[in-house]
Write a protein that holds these residues in place. Structure first.
Motif, PDB file in Angstrom:
ATOM      1  N   PRO A  34       0.764  -1.224   0.168  1.00  0.00           N
ATOM      2  CA  PRO A  34      -0.030   0.017  -0.071  1.00  0.00           C
ATOM      3  C   PRO A  34       0.827   1.169  -0.054  1.00  0.00           C
ATOM      4  O   PRO A  34       0.618   2.286  -0.642  1.00  0.00           O
ATOM      5  N   GLU A  35       1.761   1.345   0.850  1.00  0.00           N
ATOM      6  CA  GLU A  35       2.742   2.510   0.900  1.00  0.00           C
ATOM      7  C   GLU A  35       3.618   2.551  -0.561  1.00  0.00           C
ATOM      8  O   GLU A  35       3.767   3.675  -0.875  1.00  0.00           O
ATOM      9  N   GLU A  36       3.903   1.539  -0.993  1.00  0.00           N
ATOM     10  CA  GLU A  36       4.731   1.575  -2.404  1.00  0.00           C
ATOM     11  C   GLU A  36       3.782   2.038  -3.378  1.00  0.00           C
ATOM     12  O   GLU A  36       4.266   2.759  -4.014  1.00  0.00           O
ATOM     13  N   THR A  37       2.473   1.648  -3.402  1.00  0.00           N
ATOM     14  CA  THR A  37       1.585   1.974  -4.489  1.00  0.00           C
ATOM     15  C   THR A  37       1.244   3.568  -4.351  1.00  0.00           C
ATOM     16  O   THR A  37       1.288   4.350  -5.225  1.00  0.00           O
ATOM     17  N   VAL A  38       1.159   4.202  -2.954  1.00  0.00           N
ATOM     18  CA  VAL A  38       0.823   5.611  -2.790  1.00  0.00           C
ATOM     19  C   VAL A  38       2.263   6.229  -3.207  1.00  0.00           C
ATOM     20  O   VAL A  38       2.089   7.466  -4.045  1.00  0.00           O
ATOM     21  N   GLY A  39       3.444   5.691  -2.946  1.00  0.00           N
ATOM     22  CA  GLY A  39       4.635   6.647  -3.356  1.00  0.00           C
ATOM     23  C   GLY A  39       4.718   6.402  -4.955  1.00  0.00           C
ATOM     24  O   GLY A  39       5.020   7.589  -5.238  1.00  0.00           O
ATOM     25  N   ARG A  40       4.503   5.200  -5.330  1.00  0.00           N
ATOM     26  CA  ARG A  40       4.440   5.452  -6.996  1.00  0.00           C
ATOM     27  C   ARG A  40       3.449   6.390  -7.534  1.00  0.00           C
ATOM     28  O   ARG A  40       3.755   7.060  -8.540  1.00  0.00           O
ATOM     29  N   LEU A  41       2.144   6.261  -7.150  1.00  0.00           N
ATOM     30  CA  LEU A  41       1.515   7.321  -7.681  1.00  0.00           C
ATOM     31  C   LEU A  41       1.473   8.704  -7.542  1.00  0.00           C
ATOM     32  O   LEU A  41       1.350   9.653  -8.338  1.00  0.00           O
ATOM     33  N   ALA A  42       2.152   9.127  -6.118  1.00  0.00           N
ATOM     34  CA  ALA A  42       2.522  10.574  -5.924  1.00  0.00           C
ATOM     35  C   ALA A  42       3.643  10.767  -6.970  1.00  0.00           C
ATOM     36  O   ALA A  42       3.672  11.887  -7.358  1.00  0.00           O
ATOM     37  N   GLY A  43       4.454  10.066  -7.273  1.00  0.00           N
ATOM     38  CA  GLY A  43       5.640  10.236  -8.194  1.00  0.00           C
ATOM     39  C   GLY A  43       5.237  10.536  -9.358  1.00  0.00           C
ATOM     40  O   GLY A  43       5.373  11.519 -10.126  1.00  0.00           O
ATOM     41  N   LEU A  44       4.137   9.730  -9.886  1.00  0.00           N
ATOM     42  CA  LEU A  44       3.513   9.750 -11.339  1.00  0.00           C
ATOM     43  C   LEU A  44       2.812  11.224 -11.294  1.00  0.00           C
ATOM     44  O   LEU A  44       2.749  11.875 -12.403  1.00  0.00           O
ATOM     45  N   VAL A  47       3.550  14.856  -7.065  1.00  0.00           N
ATOM     46  CA  VAL A  47       3.035  15.328  -5.668  1.00  0.00           C
ATOM     47  C   VAL A  47       4.178  15.030  -4.659  1.00  0.00           C
ATOM     48  O   VAL A  47       4.646  13.813  -4.433  1.00  0.00           O
ATOM     49  N   ASP A  48       4.802  16.104  -4.110  1.00  0.00           N
ATOM     50  CA  ASP A  48       5.770  16.222  -3.153  1.00  0.00           C
ATOM     51  C   ASP A  48       5.123  15.508  -1.516  1.00  0.00           C
ATOM     52  O   ASP A  48       4.340  16.458  -1.328  1.00  0.00           O
ATOM     53  N   LEU A  49       5.480  14.660  -1.040  1.00  0.00           N
ATOM     54  CA  LEU A  49       4.889  14.337   0.114  1.00  0.00           C
ATOM     55  C   LEU A  49       5.806  14.576   1.301  1.00  0.00           C
ATOM     56  O   LEU A  49       5.492  14.322   2.408  1.00  0.00           O
ATOM     57  N   GLY A  50       6.747  15.574   0.826  1.00  0.00           N
ATOM     58  CA  GLY A  50       7.684  16.056   1.986  1.00  0.00           C
ATOM     59  C   GLY A  50       8.731  15.315   2.287  1.00  0.00           C
ATOM     60  O   GLY A  50       9.276  14.113   1.722  1.00  0.00           O
ATOM     61  N   PRO A  51       9.642  15.690   3.416  1.00  0.00           N
ATOM     62  CA  PRO A  51      10.702  15.177   3.827  1.00  0.00           C
ATOM     63  C   PRO A  51      10.444  13.739   4.052  1.00  0.00           C
ATOM     64  O   PRO A  51       9.303  13.263   4.353  1.00  0.00           O
ATOM     65  N   GLU A  52      11.579  12.886   3.967  1.00  0.00           N
ATOM     66  CA  GLU A  52      11.521  11.346   3.933  1.00  0.00           C
ATOM     67  C   GLU A  52      10.647  10.842   5.313  1.00  0.00           C
ATOM     68  O   GLU A  52       9.832   9.932   5.062  1.00  0.00           O
ATOM     69  N   ASP A  53      11.021  11.449   6.452  1.00  0.00           N
ATOM     70  CA  ASP A  53      10.374  11.035   7.688  1.00  0.00           C
ATOM     71  C   ASP A  53       8.678  11.280   7.572  1.00  0.00           C
ATOM     72  O   ASP A  53       8.113  10.525   7.972  1.00  0.00           O
ATOM     73  N   ARG A  54       8.545  12.260   7.133  1.00  0.00           N
ATOM     74  CA  ARG A  54       7.060  12.638   6.970  1.00  0.00           C
ATOM     75  C   ARG A  54       6.370  12.108   5.782  1.00  0.00           C
ATOM     76  O   ARG A  54       5.219  11.506   5.885  1.00  0.00           O
ATOM     77  N   ALA A  55       7.156  11.977   4.599  1.00  0.00           N
ATOM     78  CA  ALA A  55       6.536  11.181   3.499  1.00  0.00           C
ATOM     79  C   ALA A  55       6.409   9.838   3.735  1.00  0.00           C
ATOM     80  O   ALA A  55       5.267   9.072   3.294  1.00  0.00           O
ATOM     81  N   ASN A  57       5.336   8.437   6.606  1.00  0.00           N
ATOM     82  CA  ASN A  57       4.331   8.630   7.505  1.00  0.00           C
ATOM     83  C   ASN A  57       2.950   8.599   6.718  1.00  0.00           C
ATOM     84  O   ASN A  57       1.807   8.153   6.474  1.00  0.00           O
ATOM     85  N   ARG A  58       3.124   9.573   5.648  1.00  0.00           N
ATOM     86  CA  ARG A  58       1.994   9.996   4.805  1.00  0.00           C
ATOM     87  C   ARG A  58       1.667   8.839   3.698  1.00  0.00           C
ATOM     88  O   ARG A  58       0.374   8.436   3.483  1.00  0.00           O
ATOM     89  N   ARG A  59       2.638   8.211   3.377  1.00  0.00           N
ATOM     90  CA  ARG A  59       2.517   6.992   2.554  1.00  0.00           C
ATOM     91  C   ARG A  59       1.885   5.904   3.342  1.00  0.00           C
ATOM     92  O   ARG A  59       0.795   5.256   2.816  1.00  0.00           O
ATOM     93  N   SER A  60       2.086   5.791   4.661  1.00  0.00           N
ATOM     94  CA  SER A  60       1.516   4.707   5.340  1.00  0.00           C
ATOM     95  C   SER A  60       0.073   5.061   5.636  1.00  0.00           C
ATOM     96  O   SER A  60      -0.907   4.239   5.740  1.00  0.00           O
ATOM     97  N   GLY A  61      -0.151   6.436   5.862  1.00  0.00           N
ATOM     98  CA  GLY A  61      -1.855   6.643   6.214  1.00  0.00           C
ATOM     99  C   GLY A  61      -2.246   6.441   4.765  1.00  0.00           C
ATOM    100  O   GLY A  61      -3.569   6.166   4.851  1.00  0.00           O
ATOM    101  N   LEU A  62      -1.873   7.103   3.909  1.00  0.00           N
ATOM    102  CA  LEU A  62      -2.568   7.182   2.557  1.00  0.00           C
ATOM    103  C   LEU A  62      -2.799   5.831   2.082  1.00  0.00           C
ATOM    104  O   LEU A  62      -3.820   5.476   1.419  1.00  0.00           O
ATOM    105  N   GLY A  63      -1.948   4.930   2.168  1.00  0.00           N
ATOM    106  CA  GLY A  63      -1.897   3.512   1.703  1.00  0.00           C
ATOM    107  C   GLY A  63      -3.314   2.672   2.405  1.00  0.00           C
ATOM    108  O   GLY A  63      -3.854   2.089   1.533  1.00  0.00           O
ATOM    109  N   ALA A  64      -3.559   2.971   3.560  1.00  0.00           N
ATOM    110  CA  ALA A  64      -4.640   2.563   4.272  1.00  0.00           C
ATOM    111  C   ALA A  64      -5.707   3.136   3.796  1.00  0.00           C
ATOM    112  O   ALA A  64      -6.912   2.449   3.498  1.00  0.00           O
ATOM    113  N   VAL A  65      -5.755   4.453   3.384  1.00  0.00           N
ATOM    114  CA  VAL A  65      -7.031   5.221   3.161  1.00  0.00           C
ATOM    115  C   VAL A  65      -7.201   4.699   1.685  1.00  0.00           C
ATOM    116  O   VAL A  65      -8.444   4.315   1.241  1.00  0.00           O
TER     117      VAL A  65
END
Length: 153
Positions: A34-44, A47-55, A57-65
């Motif tokens: 789920p996190e990898e999917t969000v990361g890939r979609l954000a890249g496509l 969309v900048d998800l922020g610095p890696e520590d925050r990114a 967390n965002r990938r984790s939350g958005l993966g569940a959503v």
């Protein structure tokens, strides 16, 4: 459609419970897809998800959503297609479970996150069982929200 979305949410909860029980019973790690999917979609989408520590967390939350969005969306589509009719539980389980599994597995392949053709039997079972739980819970809920006299077929 609203009834279908409600059924999809119930099915999504069932899928998560079965998945996390599998994690607990087999002591396996949770899936990173789920996190990898969000990361890939954000890249496509550039969309900048922020610095890696925050990114992370965002990938984790958005993966569940994203998982809930797929489950609720699939339920809404079936609810719209079924109209006010009820369907046999086995048919609804297979349709909903199969459709959500095919959607998620195809997206993993298209995004080059995973290749289902290389999965072992245990990988397929870890994917199939929660999706069948999704399908059964969603179909049962959708039928429960329909009047008893409205049957398919």
């Amino acid at each position: 459609m609203v009834d279908g979305a409600i059924a999809g949410a119930v099915g999504s909860a069932a899928l998560n419970v079965v998945s996390y029980l599998d994690v607990a019973v087999r002591a396996r790690p949770t899936s990173s897809t789920p996190e990898e999917t969000v990361g890939r979609l954000a890249g496509l989408a550039h969309v900048d998800l922020g610095p890696e520590d925050r990114a992370a967390n965002r990938r984790s939350g958005l993966g569940a959503v994203l998982g809930y969005a797929v489950g609720i969306g699939a339920g809404a589509v079936l609810g719209a297609l079924a109209g006010t009719r009820r369907m046999p539980l086995a048919v609804g389980t297979a349709l909903l479970g199969g459709a959500t599994m095919a959607t998620t597995d195809a997206s993993l392949a298209v995004l080059r996150i995973s290749d289902p053709r290389t999965w072992r039997r245990s990988d397929w079972m870890a994917d199939l069982v929660p999706h069948l739980a999704y399908g059964m819970a969603a179909a049962a809920t959708l039928n429960r929200l329909r009047p008893p006299s409205a049957r398919c077929g």
